[in-house]
Design an enzyme around this catalytic site. Structure first.
Site, mmCIF file in Angstrom:
data_model
loop_
_atom_site.group_PDB
_atom_site.id
_atom_site.type_symbol
_atom_site.label_atom_id
_atom_site.label_comp_id
_atom_site.label_asym_id
_atom_site.label_seq_id
_atom_site.Cartn_x
_atom_site.Cartn_y
_atom_site.Cartn_z
ATOM 1 N N SER A 85 36.194 19.312 -19.301
ATOM 2 C CA SER A 85 36.415 18.385 -20.417
ATOM 3 C C SER A 85 35.441 18.543 -21.576
ATOM 4 O O SER A 85 35.572 17.824 -22.574
ATOM 5 C CB SER A 85 36.381 16.939 -19.919
ATOM 6 O OG SER A 85 37.568 16.629 -19.229
ATOM 7 N N LYS A 132 36.998 18.849 -24.925
ATOM 8 C CA LYS A 132 37.394 17.738 -25.800
ATOM 9 C C LYS A 132 36.499 17.597 -27.025
ATOM 10 O O LYS A 132 36.897 16.969 -28.011
ATOM 11 C CB LYS A 132 37.442 16.440 -24.999
ATOM 12 C CG LYS A 132 38.522 16.434 -23.915
ATOM 13 C CD LYS A 132 38.611 15.084 -23.222
ATOM 14 C CE LYS A 132 39.761 15.036 -22.218
ATOM 15 N NZ LYS A 132 39.406 15.561 -20.900
ATOM 16 N N SER A 169 36.996 10.405 -21.826
ATOM 17 C CA SER A 169 37.584 11.699 -21.485
ATOM 18 C C SER A 169 39.068 11.601 -21.142
ATOM 19 O O SER A 169 39.562 12.267 -20.234
ATOM 20 C CB SER A 169 36.819 12.339 -20.307
ATOM 21 O OG SER A 169 36.944 13.731 -20.321
ATOM 22 N N LYS A 219 28.821 14.969 -23.838
ATOM 23 C CA LYS A 219 30.136 14.940 -23.209
ATOM 24 C C LYS A 219 30.001 15.410 -21.767
ATOM 25 O O LYS A 219 29.250 16.347 -21.476
ATOM 26 C CB LYS A 219 31.116 15.856 -23.969
ATOM 27 C CG LYS A 219 32.528 15.815 -23.435
ATOM 28 C CD LYS A 219 33.220 14.526 -23.802
ATOM 29 C CE LYS A 219 34.576 14.377 -23.119
ATOM 30 N NZ LYS A 219 34.449 14.123 -21.654
#
Length: 334
Positions: free
Chosen positions: A54, A57, A109, A214
């Site tokens: 992720s 993203k 997320s 993140k």
């Protein structure tokens, strides 16, 4: 008078390429970069291509912000509502503003948020993935390939620890992204829905030096993490891929770099004699994050435009090991 060695050249451009390394199945890697220049400060297997989960993203958010409007209203399609993986539980048929979807994307997320944003900005999922890859090429991420906006596993969907750190660097230069990625908590109140999201990056809540970041995880990628640190004017980004102890690793690496590197003034603001009869005025000092002894190894290059104009704008580039680190404008007077 400039004390260090300076080379005066006319404007020119040089492009270099390198073949990507192959992905190492089940491998791990990490990178620490200077968040101002993108210079690699520390790393291990930092150029090996691996799944990033992720952390994808971050690039999804930047691609959307550079191609669409945060105020757009987005209707959630059946495909977005049923997206595989982590979710912010969007309901089919609901309408929500893009800004809130970006918060759901970065803080929680949400793969459904990624799908909805991609469909809207790219016209289709594939169209948006094309935009992501085009933007990666534009920013010089030569070892990065995206096949989806969420980070779901695909054998072709790969990047490196170094280039993933660069993703966060470039994204944090966008003020809208920076605000979203550094938010601890976000509440959305729609006509029929209320969402309350807490940032999954737990160090944002507990570590004063952590500004943004993140998290990511898939079985194939393992735990992935990107963190943006600031301390005493020093700014660094840490990325780990497939590290089960990532929280402690990030704190250790950030503290190590903060201790071993100094924010050094490479060139003071002021007027310098470039050539006989030619002066250059540097209006802002040039500073770099350097280890002990590196300052003496820097190369300074001033590029001046052709012609005899009394006033013109040139560039002052500082390099290390012949790799440009930072470029500033300099006012040329002759």
């Amino acid at each position: 008078m400039l004390k260090r060695t300076m080379i005066v050249v006319l404007f020119f451009s040089l492009f270099l390429g390198a073949a990507p390394k192959e992905a190492a199945a089940g491998g791990s890697s990490w990178a620490v970069i200077d968040a101002e220049t993108g210079r690699l400060l520390e790393g291990s297997n930092e150029n090996v291509r691996l799944p990033i989960a992720s952390l994808t993203k971050m690039w999804t958010a930047l691609t959307f912000l550079e191609s669409s409007d945060m105020s757009d209203k987005i209707k959630i399609t059946p495909q977005a509502a049923s997206a595989e993986g982590s979710s912010i539980y969007l309901q089919q048929g609901m309408t929500i503003d893009a800004e809130s979807l970006l918060y759901g994307l970065m803080l929680r997320s949400g793969n459904d948020a990624a799908h909805a944003l991609a469909e809207h900005a790219g016209g289709s999922l594939d169209g948006f993935v094309d935009l992501m890859n085009e933007k990666a090429m534009l920013y010089g991420l030569k070892d990065t390939v995206f096949t989806n906006p969420s980070g779901l596993h695909d054998d072709r969907h790969l990047s490196t620890a170094y280039e993933t750190a660069l993703m966060l660097k470039y994204a944090m230069e966008n003020d809208k992204f920076r605000k979203i990625a550094s938010t601890k908590n976000y509440r959305y109140e729609g006509d029929e829905q209320i969402y309350s999201w807490r940032n999954k990056h737990r160090m944002i809540h507990s570590e004063p030096t952590v500004i943004a970041g993140k998290t990511g995880f898939t079985k194939a990628a393992g735990r992935t993490l990107a963190t943006y640190f600031e301390k005493d004017g020093k700014k660094v980004i840490v990325v780990t891929l497939n590290d089960g102890n990532d929280w402690n690793t990030h704190k250790f690496l950030a503290n190590k770099v903060f201790s071993s590197h100094k924010l050094a003034t490479v060139a003071k603001e002021g007027t310098y004699e470039i050539l006989p009869g030619v002066e250059g005025e540097l209006k802002q000092p040039i500073r770099l994050l350097l280890k002990k002894g590196e300052k003496a190894e820097l190369q300074n290059v001033v590029r001046i435009p052709r012609g005899k104009s009394k006033l013109s704008t040139g560039t002052w580039t500082v390099s290390f090991d012949n790799v440009p680190l930072i470029t500033s404008e300099i006012l040329i007077k002759q």
